[in-house]
Design a protein around this motif. Structure first.
Motif, short mmCIF file in Angstrom:
data_model
loop_
_atom_site.label_atom_id
_atom_site.label_comp_id
_atom_site.label_asym_id
_atom_site.label_seq_id
_atom_site.Cartn_x
_atom_site.Cartn_y
_atom_site.Cartn_z
N SER A 4 9.21 -2.85 -5.84
CA SER A 4 9.50 -4.16 -5.26
C SER A 4 10.26 -5.02 -6.27
CB SER A 4 8.21 -4.84 -4.82
OG SER A 4 7.26 -4.81 -5.86
N PHE A 5 9.52 -5.72 -7.14
CA PHE A 5 10.15 -6.66 -8.05
C PHE A 5 10.01 -6.20 -9.49
CE2 PHE A 5 9.15 -9.29 -4.37
CZ PHE A 5 10.29 -10.07 -4.25
N LYS A 6 10.98 -6.64 -10.29
CA LYS A 6 10.83 -6.46 -11.73
C LYS A 6 10.05 -7.66 -12.28
CE LYS A 6 14.71 -3.74 -13.24
NZ LYS A 6 15.86 -3.68 -14.13
N THR A 7 9.32 -7.43 -13.36
CA THR A 7 8.61 -8.53 -14.02
C THR A 7 9.60 -9.62 -14.42
OG1 THR A 7 6.94 -6.97 -14.80
CG2 THR A 7 7.09 -9.06 -15.97
N SER A 8 10.78 -9.21 -14.87
CA SER A 8 11.78 -10.18 -15.34
C SER A 8 12.31 -11.09 -14.22
CB SER A 8 12.95 -9.46 -16.01
OG SER A 8 13.51 -8.53 -15.10
N ALA A 220 4.41 -4.06 -17.72
CA ALA A 220 5.13 -3.08 -16.89
C ALA A 220 6.50 -3.64 -16.50
CB ALA A 220 4.32 -2.76 -15.64
N GLU A 221 7.49 -2.75 -16.40
CA GLU A 221 8.83 -3.22 -16.01
C GLU A 221 8.84 -3.67 -14.55
OE1 GLU A 221 13.49 -1.76 -15.64
OE2 GLU A 221 11.97 -0.31 -16.29
N PHE A 222 8.14 -2.89 -13.71
CA PHE A 222 8.03 -3.23 -12.28
C PHE A 222 6.63 -3.75 -12.01
CE2 PHE A 222 11.41 -0.09 -12.54
CZ PHE A 222 12.41 -0.71 -11.80
N ILE A 223 6.53 -4.84 -11.22
CA ILE A 223 5.21 -5.48 -11.11
C ILE A 223 4.18 -4.62 -10.40
CG2 ILE A 223 6.21 -7.79 -11.25
CD1 ILE A 223 5.78 -8.17 -8.33
N TYR A 286 1.40 -10.73 -4.94
CA TYR A 286 2.81 -10.98 -5.30
C TYR A 286 3.65 -10.98 -4.03
CZ TYR A 286 2.83 -5.80 -5.43
OH TYR A 286 2.69 -4.47 -5.14
N PRO A 287 4.93 -11.39 -4.08
CA PRO A 287 5.71 -11.56 -2.86
C PRO A 287 5.68 -10.32 -1.96
CG PRO A 287 6.88 -12.56 -4.66
CD PRO A 287 5.69 -11.87 -5.26
N GLY A 288 5.50 -10.58 -0.67
CA GLY A 288 5.31 -9.51 0.30
C GLY A 288 3.87 -9.49 0.80
N PRO A 304 5.72 -17.99 -17.73
CA PRO A 304 6.79 -17.13 -17.21
C PRO A 304 6.32 -15.67 -17.15
CG PRO A 304 7.60 -18.54 -18.99
CD PRO A 304 6.11 -18.71 -18.95
N GLU A 305 6.73 -14.97 -16.10
CA GLU A 305 6.44 -13.54 -15.93
C GLU A 305 4.94 -13.22 -15.82
OE1 GLU A 305 8.45 -11.47 -19.12
OE2 GLU A 305 10.40 -11.68 -18.14
#
Length: 345
Positions: A4-8, A220-223, A286-288, A304-305
């Motif tokens: 889905s989303f990246k942490t960044s 993690a790179e991806f949430i 998280y979103p979704g 942030p993040e």
């Protein structure tokens, strides 16, 4: 597998001087950013204006957990070396899971004395993650001794010493067990709560003991690869009734703080109905995510993040949140635990 989303995606730029180091003199004079989650519209108010924003058939759900003065300093019996322990979780039989630093001085079987002999402790196990299990012995009541010798475990980004320990507690805190304050509630005064009740707003309580995982950054790179920490919650039947009744009458369920929000979302059934419940939650919002338990949220500004920025983005939309945060930075709002508040409705 599609992620889905990246942490960044949840990064925003925050000047360090906007991180509040001390609480305001009067709790309810902090600023309040009002965000309409449908339109993204923003207005700037003060926290005491919340009385106008909450309607008479709404209900307000607060987390009544109380922060333990969980930072204690132990003197090593053999050497006199001082080790800081942070109590994380009560495992029963006077054994607590703790963070210890410096850890190399707290090996298995090491004995410590606390508060000039008010309490003794022995490390009985070192866990894989480096946390220590410590068995304590003392005369009297553990929490009474902790009150004498312990300090508030303020978040790592607060460098000032707290003059009055009560300012890191909500005015309605009563169930001891948190490692950090449910900070959205810090803005409420007894007077403000009385005004809301007089208006017809129902006020209910849940208990979620906040763990230090709440400050853990997402590595993690991806949430969706992030492993959420686990926290204990309890919802009494009385609170369940208040929420069900509010829903039936067409009112809004307003959670005070992400901890109340996570509790409500953990307790709601598929139809958003509540009954008394307790347990451990690892819910990661998280979103979704589709909300079943809450309609609106009073919250502070988050790192942030962090998983908490992800949670508010799930409620109001990521673009709306990041835009609101940008506005808050521009308007020089105060951020994090002792900072200003936001009402997402």
């Amino acid at each position: 597998m599609t992620h889905s989303f990246k942490t960044s995606d949840f990064y925003y730029d925050l000047p360090e001087e906007l991180i509040a180091q001390t609480p305001l003199e009067k709790r309810d004079t902090s600023r309040l950013l009002m965000l309409n989650k449908q339109t993204g519209e923003i207005s700037h108010e003060h926290f005491y204006d919340i009385v106008e924003a909450i309607h008479e058939n709404d209900c307000l759900i607060l987390n009544d957990s109380r922060v333990l003065p969980a930072r204690i300093y132990g003197t090593k019996k053999e050497t006199g070396a001082v080790v800081e322990f942070l109590l994380l979780k009560n495992l029963g039989e006077d054994i607590w899971e703790c963070l210890a630093g410096p850890g190399r001085k707290a090996k298995v079987d090491t004995e410590f004395t606390f508060g000039e002999g008010l309490m003794q402790g022995k490390v009985v196990e070192v866990k894989e993650d480096g946390n220590r299990l410590v068995k304590f012995s003392y005369d009297g009541v553990f929490f009474a001794i902790l009150d004498k010798i312990g300090q508030m475990p303020l978040p790592p980004y607060i460098h000032e010493k707290l003059k009055d320990q009560e300012r890191y507690q909500t005015v309605y805190s009563k169930e001891l067990g948190s490692a950090a304050a449910p900070t959205a509630g810090l803005h409420f005064t007894e007077d403000l709560l009385d005004k809301l009740r007089a208006k017809g707003v129902k006020v209910g309580f849940v208990t979620l003991h906040v763990g230090l995982g709440t400050f853990r950054s997402v590595s993690a790179e991806f949430i969706d690869e992030h492993k959420m920490h686990s926290e204990h919650y309890y919802m009494p039947q009385e609170t369940a009734d208040i929420i069900n009744e509010t829903r039936k009458n067409g009112g809004r369920v307003i959670a005070v703080g992400t901890t109340s929000c996570r509790t409500l979302e953990s307790c709601a059934d598929e139809n958003g109905h509540f009954t008394e419940s307790n347990g451990w939650t690892e819910i990661f919002i998280y979103p979704g995510y589709t909300f079943k338990g809450i309609d609106a949220l009073i919250t502070n500004f988050h790192l942030p993040e962090s998983t908490l920025v992800m949670l508010v983005s799930a409620l109001a939309g990521k673009e709306n949140i990041l835009h609101a945060y940008e506005e808050a930075v521009k308007e020089k709002y105060r951020f994090f635990s002792f900072g200003d508040a936001m009402f997402i409705s």
